[in-house]
Design a protein around this motif. Structure first.
Motif, PDB file in Angstrom:
ATOM      1  N   VAL A 621       0.865  -1.182   0.000  1.00 47.15           N
ATOM      2  CA  VAL A 621       0.000   0.000   0.000  1.00 47.15           C
ATOM      3  C   VAL A 621       0.896   1.224   0.000  1.00 47.15           C
ATOM      4  CG1 VAL A 621      -1.789   1.276   1.239  1.00 47.15           C
ATOM      5  CG2 VAL A 621      -1.803  -1.227   1.262  1.00 47.15           C
ATOM      6  N   THR A 622       0.627   2.150  -0.918  1.00 50.65           N
ATOM      7  CA  THR A 622       1.414   3.375  -0.975  1.00 50.65           C
ATOM      8  C   THR A 622       0.997   4.298   0.153  1.00 50.65           C
ATOM      9  OG1 THR A 622       1.655   3.209  -3.372  1.00 50.65           O
ATOM     10  CG2 THR A 622       2.012   5.382  -2.372  1.00 50.65           C
ATOM     11  N   ALA A 623       1.979   4.809   0.876  1.00 50.83           N
ATOM     12  CA  ALA A 623       1.709   5.739   1.968  1.00 50.83           C
ATOM     13  C   ALA A 623       1.372   7.092   1.371  1.00 50.83           C
ATOM     14  CB  ALA A 623       2.911   5.839   2.898  1.00 50.83           C
ATOM     15  N   LEU A 624       0.095   7.369   1.281  1.00 50.83           N
ATOM     16  CA  LEU A 624      -0.362   8.607   0.675  1.00 50.83           C
ATOM     17  C   LEU A 624      -0.314   9.737   1.681  1.00 50.83           C
ATOM     18  CD1 LEU A 624      -3.445   7.197  -1.267  1.00 50.83           C
ATOM     19  CD2 LEU A 624      -1.139   7.618  -2.142  1.00 50.83           C
ATOM     20  N   PRO A 625      -0.256  10.969   1.183  1.00 45.71           N
ATOM     21  CA  PRO A 625      -0.211  12.111   2.117  1.00 45.71           C
ATOM     22  C   PRO A 625      -1.406  12.146   3.056  1.00 45.71           C
ATOM     23  CG  PRO A 625       0.417  12.801  -0.081  1.00 45.71           C
ATOM     24  CD  PRO A 625      -0.063  11.402  -0.218  1.00 45.71           C
ATOM     25  N   GLU A 626      -2.588  11.730   2.539  1.00 42.86           N
ATOM     26  CA  GLU A 626      -3.777  11.800   3.396  1.00 42.86           C
ATOM     27  C   GLU A 626      -3.750  10.784   4.538  1.00 42.86           C
ATOM     28  OE1 GLU A 626      -5.160  10.089  -0.665  1.00 42.86           O
ATOM     29  OE2 GLU A 626      -3.739  11.587   0.092  1.00 42.86           O
ATOM     30  N   PHE A 627      -2.748   9.887   4.532  1.00 47.53           N
ATOM     31  CA  PHE A 627      -2.645   8.928   5.633  1.00 47.53           C
ATOM     32  C   PHE A 627      -2.188   9.583   6.935  1.00 47.53           C
ATOM     33  CE2 PHE A 627      -1.900   4.799   2.985  1.00 47.53           C
ATOM     34  CZ  PHE A 627      -3.125   5.009   2.372  1.00 47.53           C
ATOM     35  N   GLY A 628      -1.626  10.801   6.835  1.00 47.05           N
ATOM     36  CA  GLY A 628      -1.119  11.430   8.039  1.00 47.05           C
ATOM     37  C   GLY A 628       0.234  10.857   8.432  1.00 47.05           C
ATOM     38  N   ASP A 629       0.618  11.105   9.673  1.00 46.82           N
ATOM     39  CA  ASP A 629       1.943  10.668  10.110  1.00 46.82           C
ATOM     40  C   ASP A 629       1.923   9.317  10.828  1.00 46.82           C
ATOM     41  OD1 ASP A 629       0.666  11.347  12.426  1.00 46.82           O
ATOM     42  OD2 ASP A 629       2.202  12.751  13.143  1.00 46.82           O
ATOM     43  N   THR A 630       0.733   8.774  11.085  1.00 49.18           N
ATOM     44  CA  THR A 630       0.645   7.495  11.806  1.00 49.18           C
ATOM     45  C   THR A 630      -0.432   6.623  11.165  1.00 49.18           C
ATOM     46  OG1 THR A 630       1.287   8.560  13.883  1.00 49.18           O
ATOM     47  CG2 THR A 630       0.240   6.381  14.031  1.00 49.18           C
ATOM     48  N   VAL A 631      -0.065   5.391  10.847  1.00 46.67           N
ATOM     49  CA  VAL A 631      -1.018   4.426  10.296  1.00 46.67           C
ATOM     50  C   VAL A 631      -1.080   3.245  11.256  1.00 46.67           C
ATOM     51  CG1 VAL A 631      -1.562   2.853   8.403  1.00 46.67           C
ATOM     52  CG2 VAL A 631      -0.586   5.120   7.923  1.00 46.67           C
ATOM     53  N   TRP A 632      -2.312   2.922  11.702  1.00 47.87           N
ATOM     54  CA  TRP A 632      -2.535   1.747  12.549  1.00 47.87           C
ATOM     55  C   TRP A 632      -3.058   0.611  11.692  1.00 47.87           C
ATOM     56  CZ3 TRP A 632      -5.581   5.089  16.562  1.00 47.87           C
ATOM     57  CH2 TRP A 632      -4.675   5.745  17.401  1.00 47.87           C
ATOM     58  N   TRP A 633      -2.338  -0.499  11.710  1.00 50.82           N
ATOM     59  CA  TRP A 633      -2.775  -1.688  10.975  1.00 50.82           C
ATOM     60  C   TRP A 633      -3.627  -2.581  11.898  1.00 50.82           C
ATOM     61  CZ3 TRP A 633      -1.438  -2.974   5.870  1.00 50.82           C
ATOM     62  CH2 TRP A 633      -0.468  -2.171   5.267  1.00 50.82           C
ATOM     63  N   VAL A 634      -4.597  -3.239  11.298  1.00 51.04           N
ATOM     64  CA  VAL A 634      -5.387  -4.261  12.009  1.00 51.04           C
ATOM     65  C   VAL A 634      -5.544  -5.455  11.067  1.00 51.04           C
ATOM     66  CG1 VAL A 634      -7.600  -4.885  13.052  1.00 51.04           C
ATOM     67  CG2 VAL A 634      -6.636  -2.596  13.429  1.00 51.04           C
ATOM     68  N   ALA A 635      -4.964  -6.575  11.466  1.00 50.26           N
ATOM     69  CA  ALA A 635      -5.094  -7.803  10.674  1.00 50.26           C
ATOM     70  C   ALA A 635      -6.310  -8.583  11.168  1.00 50.26           C
ATOM     71  CB  ALA A 635      -3.839  -8.659  10.788  1.00 50.26           C
ATOM     72  N   VAL A 636      -7.097  -9.098  10.226  1.00 50.42           N
ATOM     73  CA  VAL A 636      -8.323  -9.822  10.571  1.00 50.42           C
ATOM     74  C   VAL A 636      -8.275 -11.194   9.903  1.00 50.42           C
ATOM     75  CG1 VAL A 636     -10.838  -9.826  10.555  1.00 50.42           C
ATOM     76  CG2 VAL A 636      -9.591  -7.648  10.705  1.00 50.42           C
ATOM     77  N   LEU A 637      -8.283 -12.260  10.736  1.00 48.21           N
ATOM     78  CA  LEU A 637      -8.375 -13.632  10.225  1.00 48.21           C
ATOM     79  C   LEU A 637      -9.850 -13.997  10.159  1.00 48.21           C
ATOM     80  CD1 LEU A 637      -7.119 -16.354   9.396  1.00 48.21           C
ATOM     81  CD2 LEU A 637      -7.018 -16.935  11.826  1.00 48.21           C
ATOM     82  N   ARG A 638     -10.303 -14.401   8.968  1.00 50.11           N
ATOM     83  CA  ARG A 638     -11.724 -14.652   8.762  1.00 50.11           C
ATOM     84  C   ARG A 638     -11.968 -16.106   8.353  1.00 50.11           C
ATOM     85  NH1 ARG A 638     -13.838 -10.092   4.713  1.00 50.11           N
ATOM     86  NH2 ARG A 638     -12.546 -11.364   3.319  1.00 50.11           N
ATOM     87  N   LEU A 639     -13.187 -16.556   8.681  1.00 52.48           N
ATOM     88  CA  LEU A 639     -13.647 -17.896   8.314  1.00 52.48           C
ATOM     89  C   LEU A 639     -14.898 -17.744   7.468  1.00 52.48           C
ATOM     90  CD1 LEU A 639     -13.836 -21.045   8.615  1.00 52.48           C
ATOM     91  CD2 LEU A 639     -15.170 -20.626  10.686  1.00 52.48           C
ATOM     92  N   HIS A 640     -14.925 -18.469   6.333  1.00 47.31           N
ATOM     93  CA  HIS A 640     -16.081 -18.434   5.444  1.00 47.31           C
ATOM     94  C   HIS A 640     -16.692 -19.832   5.376  1.00 47.31           C
ATOM     95  CE1 HIS A 640     -14.618 -14.500   4.031  1.00 47.31           C
ATOM     96  NE2 HIS A 640     -13.410 -15.066   4.009  1.00 47.31           N
ATOM     97  N   VAL A 641     -17.955 -19.922   5.744  1.00 45.00           N
ATOM     98  CA  VAL A 641     -18.678 -21.198   5.716  1.00 45.00           C
ATOM     99  C   VAL A 641     -20.093 -20.937   5.240  1.00 45.00           C
ATOM    100  CG1 VAL A 641     -19.513 -23.163   7.046  1.00 45.00           C
ATOM    101  CG2 VAL A 641     -17.317 -22.165   7.605  1.00 45.00           C
ATOM    102  N   ASP A 642     -20.487 -21.658   4.200  1.00 43.88           N
ATOM    103  CA  ASP A 642     -21.869 -21.584   3.708  1.00 43.88           C
ATOM    104  C   ASP A 642     -22.303 -20.150   3.442  1.00 43.88           C
ATOM    105  OD1 ASP A 642     -22.052 -24.330   3.945  1.00 43.88           O
ATOM    106  OD2 ASP A 642     -22.861 -24.228   5.974  1.00 43.88           O
ATOM    107  N   GLY A 643     -21.406 -19.368   2.860  1.00 42.84           N
ATOM    108  CA  GLY A 643     -21.761 -18.007   2.514  1.00 42.84           C
ATOM    109  C   GLY A 643     -21.709 -17.027   3.665  1.00 42.84           C
ATOM    110  N   ALA A 644     -21.443 -17.493   4.841  1.00 41.98           N
ATOM    111  CA  ALA A 644     -21.350 -16.620   6.018  1.00 41.98           C
ATOM    112  C   ALA A 644     -19.889 -16.419   6.396  1.00 41.98           C
ATOM    113  CB  ALA A 644     -22.117 -17.208   7.200  1.00 41.98           C
ATOM    114  N   THR A 645     -19.579 -15.220   6.838  1.00 37.42           N
ATOM    115  CA  THR A 645     -18.211 -14.870   7.213  1.00 37.42           C
ATOM    116  C   THR A 645     -18.149 -14.538   8.689  1.00 37.42           C
ATOM    117  OG1 THR A 645     -17.746 -14.017   4.996  1.00 37.42           O
ATOM    118  CG2 THR A 645     -16.299 -13.288   6.794  1.00 37.42           C
ATOM    119  N   SER A 646     -17.177 -15.131   9.356  1.00 41.86           N
ATOM    120  CA  SER A 646     -16.969 -14.865  10.784  1.00 41.86           C
ATOM    121  C   SER A 646     -15.526 -14.416  10.988  1.00 41.86           C
ATOM    122  CB  SER A 646     -17.235 -16.119  11.626  1.00 41.86           C
ATOM    123  OG  SER A 646     -18.538 -16.613  11.414  1.00 41.86           O
ATOM    124  N   GLU A 647     -15.352 -13.479  11.864  1.00 45.74           N
ATOM    125  CA  GLU A 647     -14.014 -13.041  12.235  1.00 45.74           C
ATOM    126  C   GLU A 647     -13.491 -13.933  13.350  1.00 45.74           C
ATOM    127  OE1 GLU A 647     -13.873  -8.941  13.248  1.00 45.74           O
ATOM    128  OE2 GLU A 647     -14.231  -8.236  11.200  1.00 45.74           O
TER     129      GLU A 647
END
Length: 855
Positions: A621-647
């Motif tokens: 991801v390109t660090a764009l000017p609108e990102f400001g001086d601090t970017v917080w990342w959040v990784a999300v592991l997801r499960l997909h079953v029968d069309g439903a998604t769970s975190e």
């Protein structure tokens, strides 16, 4: 009454303590010992209880005081920690569980009950049975040297042959004696009474010897007449014809005692009379004519056979096979009863009203054959064993009399009611996203009938690894399955249960077997909470992440997620990781105040498929000017079953290892300042900081000139833009340095006051992003274009030739022109510069601008 050390007080109900004659007794300080209790009169049970006191070990409760000291000069000195405290102790109190003891019943003479063989066929045998048992609520006081004797009396009937004491027929004598009946029952070893039945026993051998065999065959048997019987009372008639005697049967204790088998030689009714003698004293004597001591010869006999086995919901029946001859002057009936199998303390089967579970109507019996009880449906509360007892009754017109009653607890009259058993095995482990099932192995006897159906349900409870006493209540219930029908023994699987997020840890299964009888649904078997084979340990994957730490605006940033633990391997399930970015605040990084919500969301990467544990990289991801001086990342592991998604796992917002610091270049500017007509106007941007070195990213600085209002106020609006002085194409920026806008020669139309505003722009993949915009009206960005002062008209002529005024106007004009030229030259020398190889230089020698890079 024994008690352990620490007991303080004892209490008793149903008796009194021997030591103090009361119902309570203090035993504090006596250690472990025992006290005696006298049972109160009439009490059949005593209950004892007590309280205890235990003093705990004295402990230490520390108190820590900290003192600060200072030096002589007032500085911070040594800190002192002083620990103080006090010893304390605790006492525990409680009560013992109450203990109840049955009081042995009093001693009394045993009771003697007889049951004669109810029927017999001519040519067969009969016998009488004496049962000596304890009287209810007593203990037997056995008779010493007791013996029993039995006498069988054949009831006289009009026209019936007469028999002697050995059941031999009596024949007429030469001089018969008037018929009389004995009023006292004859006893063994007693001399014959004066009131013997008329006639004498016929000794066939003597007759043959004296008169010959032919004469003996034609001897006439004596028979009872109506007159003889009418002259007797009922009691006399009952004992008028003894046909068998047996005496001297030892009675050493409780139990059954029987006569020898007696051959039946004639039809009729036999009345048995028993007697028990102890040391020459009669301690028990039967009564002639009681129904249970009656053997009807050539009357219907009863043999029964109950169904040996049955299952819940099936019909239980008993079959009585009736044999023998039926009296035409009597009506016979059978009644069947069933009892839940219970025994006395001595192990004797009990068939009483308290444990009776079924009683049929009286069933008329008119001829030999099988009689089947209507039966009843076996239910769970009937227990596992049922005892049948049949009763044959006769009614000769004066009401039904019991001719025969079966014995309680006979093997042939026992029906075993089979019950199912359930053993379960749950999966040992599972991961979030799995589908888990419990398996119940149903064994034993079970079937589905119109009266009984079976179902299994399963429930799961949140468990604990360190639970000493597992508890399964509504408070920790996770799920309940639907009902699974059970039609036969075998393996039964529960409904599939999806393991969602939040179930990590032990899951305790509890199965319940339900019995459905009509509209009644009863739980009959329930598993144990926390059973070892019913525990499923649920695990969930984990995610550890590390994002780019420090980058420059325009550089690529990424996050790396390390997935640990197991993932569900269901064919219809899939996993992926998405990485989300949020505008952060460096001051809140690593605190609970950090928030990652829609309002500060920056981007969301495309999902990255995950098939097993390991490292997963996000897309760049390109660090764009609108990102400001601090970017917080959040990784999300997801499960997909029968069309439903769970975190399954969501990272923590603002975590330090998930924070990327974005450094933006700094720009300051200097305009050409004040110039005269004909001089060059331009603006200079001094750029410092870190830049991305990527082919798809470039930087430029734009310069926009704005004209001031008449009163000198500078407003940076589109209508105030001076196109001639602006450089809207800008100058390419490839790193720190000085960058000059295009130079414009001042013309008269540019005379006036204004100001520059610089804009640093990043271009990424053809799209411009503003990195910084200068301040409108900044002092270093103000400029002015001056015009030379030229008189509008020549001075008026003066009479008398030129005077001093002409000289003054000329001197002033020359002075202004020289001043304007000097200013222009100085400004040009100061502002001229050129850019060589990334190092910004002015026309005059100067040092390059130092640049500080933040790593």
């Amino acid at each position: 009454m024994a008690y352990p050390a620490g007991t303080g007080e004892l209490s008793v109900s149903g008796g009194l303590f021997v030591r103090n004659g009361g119902t309570s007794l203090s035993v504090a300080g006596s250690g472990s010992s025992a006290r005696y209790v006298d049972v109160s009169e009439g009490e059949r049970q005593i209950t004892v209880n007590g309280s205890w006191l235990a003093s705990g070990t004295r402990g230490w409760e520390p108190v820590l005081d900290i003192y600060n000291t200072s030096t002589a000069s007032g500085g911070v000195g040594q800190r002192l920690a002083v620990a103080t405290g006090e010893s304390t102790g605790k006492d525990l109190r409680g009560r013992f569980d109450a203990v109840a003891v049955k009081v042995p019943p009093p001693f009394a003479d045993p009771q003697a009950v007889t049951q004669a063989q109810p029927s017999a066929d001519v040519g067969g045998t009969m016998r009488d049975t004496l049962v000596v048992s304890e009287a209810p609520d007593t203990r037997a006081r056995l008779w010493p040297e007791a013996v029993a004797d039995f006498t069988a009396y054949l009831m006289p009937e009009v026209g019936a042959p007469k028999y002697g004491e050995n059941w031999e027929p009596l024949f007429a004598a030469a001089e018969p004696v008037s018929a009389q009946a004995e009023s006292v029952q004859p006893r063994e070893n007693e001399p014959p009474s004066d009131h013997q039945v008329p006639g004498t026993p016929l000794d066939r051998q003597n007759v043959e010897e004296a008169e010959g065999a032919e004469e003996a065959e034609h001897a006439e048997a004596l028979r009872w007449t109506a007159a003889e019987l009418e002259s007797m009372s009922a009691g006399e008639r009952c004992v008028a014809q003894p046909v068998y005697r047996q005496g001297g049967i030892p009675i050493p204790g409780l139990g059954e005692y029987q006569t020898a088998e007696v051959s039946v030689r004639s039809p009729g009714t036999i009345n048995w009379v028993e007697r028990i003698v102890s040391q020459g004293r009669t301690v028990h004597e039967g009564t002639c004519g009681v129904p249970n001591e009656r053997t009807v010869t050539e009357q219907p006999g009863v043999v029964t056979q109950a169904a040996p086995q049955a299952m819940i919901g099936e019909l239980l029946t008993d079959t009585a096979t009736v044999t023998g001859r039926f009296s035409p002057n009597a009506q016979y009936s059978l009644r069947f009863e069933a009892y839940r199998a219970e025994e006395s303390v001595e192990g004797v089967p009990l068939c009483t009203a308290e444990n009776r579970i079924y009683r049929s109507e009286s069933i008329p019996v008119s001829e030999p054959g099988d009689v089947v009880a209507p039966g009843f449906v076996a239910r769970w509360e009937h227990g596992t064993k049922v005892w049948w007892v049949e009763t044959l009754s006769i009614d000769t017109g004066s009401g039904p009399e019991r001719l025969h009653r079966g014995t309680c607890g006979l093997d042939t009259e026992t029906t075993e009611i089979g019950r199912p058993e359930v053993a379960t095995v749950a999966p040992e482990t599972a991961v979030v996203g799995d589908v888990i099932r419990d398996t119940a192995l149903v064994t034993g006897d079970l079937t589905e009938t119109e009266h009984a159906r079976w179902e299994l349900t399963f429930a799961g409870y949140r468990g604990s690894e360190d639970a000493t006493t597992p508890v399964c209540t509504a408070g920790n219930l996770l799920f309940e399955t639907g009902s699974t029908p059970v039609t036969e023994p075998g393996a039964v699987e529960s409904e599939a249960v999806f393991v969602p997020v939040g179930w990590a840890g032990p899951v305790w299964w509890v199965e319940t077997l339900w019995l459905i009888e009509g509209d009644t649904r009863t739980p009959v078997i329930q598993g144990d909470c926390g059973a070892t084979q019913e525990r499923t340990l649920v695990t969930e994957p984990g995610v550890a992440t590390r994002a780019s730490t420090v980058v420059a605006t325009g550089e690529a940033i990424r996050d790396v997620a390390e997935v640990t633990g197991d993932l569900t391997q269901r064919e219809d399930a899939s996993h992926d990781v998405v990485f989300e970015g949020y505008r952060g605040d460096a001051r809140l990084t690593g605190t609970d105040a950090a928030q990652c919500v829609t309002d500060n969301a920056l981007f969301r990467t495309e999902p990255v498929p995950v098939t097993a544990s390991g490292e997963i990289e996000s897309s760049e991801v390109t660090a764009l000017p609108e990102f400001g001086d601090t970017v917080w990342w959040v990784a999300v592991l997801r499960l997909h079953v029968d069309g439903a998604t769970s975190e399954l796992v969501r990272g923590v917002c603002g975590a330090p290892e998930e924070t990327t610091t974005v450094q933006t270049p700094h720009v300051r500017t200097e305009s050409a300042g004040t110039i005269a007509l004909g001089s060059e106007m331009y603006d200079t941007a001094i750029v410092e900081g870190r830049f991305a070195d990527r082919p798809e990213v470039s930087y430029r600085v734009w310069f926009t000139a704005y004209a001031a209002d008449a009163d000198g106020t500078l407003t940076c609006t589109p209508d105030r833009v001076i196109p001639a002085l602006s450089d809207l194409e800008g100058v390419a920026v490839d790193g720190p340095g000085r960058y000059v806008s295009r130079r414009v020669t001042a013309t008269p139309e540019l005379v006036g006051v204004g100001g520059f505003v610089e804009t640093l722009v990043m271009r990424e993949s053809g799209k411009d992003h503003v990195m910084s915009v200068g301040e409108c009206g900044a002092a270093s960005e103000r400029f002015e274009v001056l015009a030379a002062v030229v008189p509008d008209a020549p001075p008026l002529a003066r009479t008398g030739g030129p005077g001093p005024a002409v000289f003054l106007w000329g001197s002033a004009g020359l002075l202004l022109m020289a001043l304007a030229a000097g200013v222009a030259v100085l400004a040009r020398r100061r502002r001229e510069r050129r850019i060589l190889g990334g190092t910004v230089q002015s026309a005059a020698p100067m040092q390059s601008v130092p640049t500080k890079f933040i790593d």
